[in-house]
Design a protein around this motif. Structure first.
Motif, PDB file in Angstrom:
ATOM      1  N   ASN A  84     -16.482  87.996 -42.310  1.00 53.09           N
ATOM      2  CA  ASN A  84     -17.653  88.104 -41.449  1.00 53.09           C
ATOM      3  C   ASN A  84     -18.764  87.159 -41.880  1.00 53.09           C
ATOM      4  O   ASN A  84     -19.672  86.860 -41.111  1.00 53.09           O
ATOM      5  CB  ASN A  84     -18.172  89.548 -41.438  1.00 53.09           C
ATOM      6  CG  ASN A  84     -17.159  90.503 -40.818  1.00 53.09           C
ATOM      7  OD1 ASN A  84     -16.347  90.080 -40.002  1.00 53.09           O
ATOM      8  ND2 ASN A  84     -17.200  91.756 -41.210  1.00 53.09           N
ATOM      9  N   ASP A  85     -18.686  86.643 -43.105  1.00 48.04           N
ATOM     10  CA  ASP A  85     -19.698  85.726 -43.609  1.00 48.04           C
ATOM     11  C   ASP A  85     -19.540  84.316 -43.053  1.00 48.04           C
ATOM     12  O   ASP A  85     -20.453  83.506 -43.119  1.00 48.04           O
ATOM     13  CB  ASP A  85     -19.644  85.659 -45.132  1.00 48.04           C
ATOM     14  CG  ASP A  85     -19.981  87.000 -45.772  1.00 48.04           C
ATOM     15  OD1 ASP A  85     -20.618  87.837 -45.107  1.00 48.04           O
ATOM     16  OD2 ASP A  85     -19.597  87.190 -46.941  1.00 48.04           O
ATOM     17  N   TYR A  86     -18.373  84.015 -42.517  1.00 44.23           N
ATOM     18  CA  TYR A  86     -18.097  82.667 -42.028  1.00 44.23           C
ATOM     19  C   TYR A  86     -18.065  82.664 -40.512  1.00 44.23           C
ATOM     20  O   TYR A  86     -17.437  83.504 -39.888  1.00 44.23           O
ATOM     21  CB  TYR A  86     -16.753  82.163 -42.550  1.00 44.23           C
ATOM     22  CG  TYR A  86     -16.654  82.153 -44.055  1.00 44.23           C
ATOM     23  CD1 TYR A  86     -17.301  81.181 -44.808  1.00 44.23           C
ATOM     24  CD2 TYR A  86     -15.920  83.126 -44.714  1.00 44.23           C
ATOM     25  CE1 TYR A  86     -17.212  81.179 -46.179  1.00 44.23           C
ATOM     26  CE2 TYR A  86     -15.819  83.125 -46.088  1.00 44.23           C
ATOM     27  CZ  TYR A  86     -16.471  82.145 -46.817  1.00 44.23           C
ATOM     28  OH  TYR A  86     -16.371  82.142 -48.179  1.00 44.23           O
ATOM     29  N   ASP A  87     -18.729  81.682 -39.923  1.00 39.31           N
ATOM     30  CA  ASP A  87     -18.721  81.543 -38.463  1.00 39.31           C
ATOM     31  C   ASP A  87     -18.205  80.151 -38.112  1.00 39.31           C
ATOM     32  O   ASP A  87     -18.908  79.160 -38.276  1.00 39.31           O
ATOM     33  CB  ASP A  87     -20.126  81.751 -37.901  1.00 39.31           C
ATOM     34  CG  ASP A  87     -20.168  81.619 -36.383  1.00 39.31           C
ATOM     35  OD1 ASP A  87     -19.099  81.724 -35.750  1.00 39.31           O
ATOM     36  OD2 ASP A  87     -21.266  81.420 -35.844  1.00 39.31           O
ATOM     37  N   PHE A  88     -16.976  80.106 -37.627  1.00 39.47           N
ATOM     38  CA  PHE A  88     -16.373  78.823 -37.277  1.00 39.47           C
ATOM     39  C   PHE A  88     -16.284  78.637 -35.763  1.00 39.47           C
ATOM     40  O   PHE A  88     -15.528  77.798 -35.282  1.00 39.47           O
ATOM     41  CB  PHE A  88     -14.966  78.715 -37.881  1.00 39.47           C
ATOM     42  CG  PHE A  88     -14.972  78.609 -39.371  1.00 39.47           C
ATOM     43  CD1 PHE A  88     -15.370  77.441 -39.995  1.00 39.47           C
ATOM     44  CD2 PHE A  88     -14.580  79.681 -40.166  1.00 39.47           C
ATOM     45  CE1 PHE A  88     -15.370  77.331 -41.375  1.00 39.47           C
ATOM     46  CE2 PHE A  88     -14.587  79.586 -41.533  1.00 39.47           C
ATOM     47  CZ  PHE A  88     -14.982  78.412 -42.150  1.00 39.47           C
ATOM     48  N   THR A  89     -17.047  79.381 -34.996  1.00 39.08           N
ATOM     49  CA  THR A  89     -16.961  79.275 -33.537  1.00 39.08           C
ATOM     50  C   THR A  89     -17.388  77.890 -33.053  1.00 39.08           C
ATOM     51  O   THR A  89     -16.883  77.405 -32.050  1.00 39.08           O
ATOM     52  CB  THR A  89     -17.833  80.356 -32.863  1.00 39.08           C
ATOM     53  OG1 THR A  89     -19.166  80.246 -33.344  1.00 39.08           O
ATOM     54  CG2 THR A  89     -17.277  81.740 -33.126  1.00 39.08           C
ATOM     55  N   GLU A  90     -18.277  77.246 -33.753  1.00 40.20           N
ATOM     56  CA  GLU A  90     -18.738  75.906 -33.365  1.00 40.20           C
ATOM     57  C   GLU A  90     -18.066  74.814 -34.209  1.00 40.20           C
ATOM     58  O   GLU A  90     -18.396  73.638 -34.078  1.00 40.20           O
ATOM     59  CB  GLU A  90     -20.259  75.797 -33.528  1.00 40.20           C
ATOM     60  CG  GLU A  90     -21.057  76.774 -32.695  1.00 40.20           C
ATOM     61  CD  GLU A  90     -20.959  76.475 -31.207  1.00 40.20           C
ATOM     62  OE1 GLU A  90     -20.947  75.275 -30.844  1.00 40.20           O
ATOM     63  OE2 GLU A  90     -20.895  77.435 -30.420  1.00 40.20           O
ATOM     64  N   GLY A  91     -17.150  75.227 -35.045  1.00 43.58           N
ATOM     65  CA  GLY A  91     -16.515  74.264 -35.956  1.00 43.58           C
ATOM     66  C   GLY A  91     -15.549  73.340 -35.247  1.00 43.58           C
ATOM     67  O   GLY A  91     -14.954  73.659 -34.221  1.00 43.58           O
ATOM     68  N   LYS A  92     -15.425  72.129 -35.776  1.00 46.19           N
ATOM     69  CA  LYS A  92     -14.486  71.140 -35.256  1.00 46.19           C
ATOM     70  C   LYS A  92     -13.644  70.642 -36.420  1.00 46.19           C
ATOM     71  O   LYS A  92     -14.159  70.451 -37.524  1.00 46.19           O
ATOM     72  CB  LYS A  92     -15.239  69.969 -34.622  1.00 46.19           C
ATOM     73  CG  LYS A  92     -16.002  70.357 -33.387  1.00 46.19           C
ATOM     74  CD  LYS A  92     -16.683  69.159 -32.786  1.00 46.19           C
ATOM     75  CE  LYS A  92     -17.502  69.592 -31.590  1.00 46.19           C
ATOM     76  NZ  LYS A  92     -18.260  68.498 -31.026  1.00 46.19           N
ATOM     77  N   ARG A  93     -12.418  70.448 -36.140  1.00 45.29           N
ATOM     78  CA  ARG A  93     -11.523  69.953 -37.171  1.00 45.29           C
ATOM     79  C   ARG A  93     -11.842  68.490 -37.457  1.00 45.29           C
ATOM     80  O   ARG A  93     -12.031  67.688 -36.545  1.00 45.29           O
ATOM     81  CB  ARG A  93     -10.073  70.099 -36.714  1.00 45.29           C
ATOM     82  CG  ARG A  93      -9.105  69.727 -37.776  1.00 45.29           C
ATOM     83  CD  ARG A  93      -7.680  69.934 -37.300  1.00 45.29           C
ATOM     84  NE  ARG A  93      -6.818  69.722 -38.440  1.00 45.29           N
ATOM     85  CZ  ARG A  93      -5.849  70.525 -38.791  1.00 45.29           C
ATOM     86  NH1 ARG A  93      -5.595  71.590 -38.083  1.00 45.29           N
ATOM     87  NH2 ARG A  93      -5.118  70.276 -39.824  1.00 45.29           N
ATOM     88  N   GLY A  94     -11.897  68.159 -38.731  1.00 50.01           N
ATOM     89  CA  GLY A  94     -12.182  66.785 -39.120  1.00 50.01           C
ATOM     90  C   GLY A  94     -10.997  65.880 -38.846  1.00 50.01           C
ATOM     91  O   GLY A  94      -9.848  66.323 -38.755  1.00 50.01           O
ATOM     92  N   ALA A  95     -11.294  64.615 -38.684  1.00 52.58           N
ATOM     93  CA  ALA A  95     -10.239  63.637 -38.432  1.00 52.58           C
ATOM     94  C   ALA A  95      -9.364  63.500 -39.667  1.00 52.58           C
ATOM     95  O   ALA A  95      -9.857  63.410 -40.782  1.00 52.58           O
ATOM     96  CB  ALA A  95     -10.860  62.295 -38.066  1.00 52.58           C
ATOM     97  N   VAL A  96      -8.073  63.515 -39.458  1.00 50.00           N
ATOM     98  CA  VAL A  96      -7.128  63.313 -40.543  1.00 50.00           C
ATOM     99  C   VAL A  96      -6.809  61.832 -40.578  1.00 50.00           C
ATOM    100  O   VAL A  96      -6.257  61.292 -39.625  1.00 50.00           O
ATOM    101  CB  VAL A  96      -5.842  64.150 -40.334  1.00 50.00           C
ATOM    102  CG1 VAL A  96      -4.851  63.881 -41.438  1.00 50.00           C
ATOM    103  CG2 VAL A  96      -6.188  65.622 -40.240  1.00 50.00           C
TER     104      VAL A  96
END
Length: 88
Positions: free
Chosen positions: A3-15
């Motif tokens: 619950n401490d982490y919010d990845f709803t706006e997260g984007k995967r970084g380019a590999v």
């Protein structure tokens, strides 16, 4: 804790792929791998880098033996003898 982490706006970084390199799986004998790890540690480089360098060396054509005075004399002697038989 999730619950401490919010990845709803997260984007995967380019590999970023390594240019000119391929990831493979290879089976090596334990003693071979230990040898390269020891050598690499002594040289201060990675063992995979060392294995790659050794494989590159194996790709090179074999170097011819250096020309010595004895081998030059032998070739000249043979060539002069062949020339004498042609002109005789």
């Amino acid at each position: 804790m999730r619950n401490d982490y919010d990845f709803t706006e997260g984007k995967r970084g380019a590999v970023v792929p390594a240019s000119g390199k391929s990831r493979i799986t290879i089976m090596l004998d334990d003693d071979v791998l230990a040898f390269f790890r020891e050598q690499a540690e002594a040289q201060g480089i990675g063992y995979q880098t060392l294995i790659n360098a050794e494989l590159r060396k194996a790709m090179q054509p074999p170097k011819s033996s250096p020309l010595t005075v004895a081998s030059l004399r032998k070739v000249l002697k043979e060539e002069l003898a062949a020339l004498r038989t042609i002109t005789a």
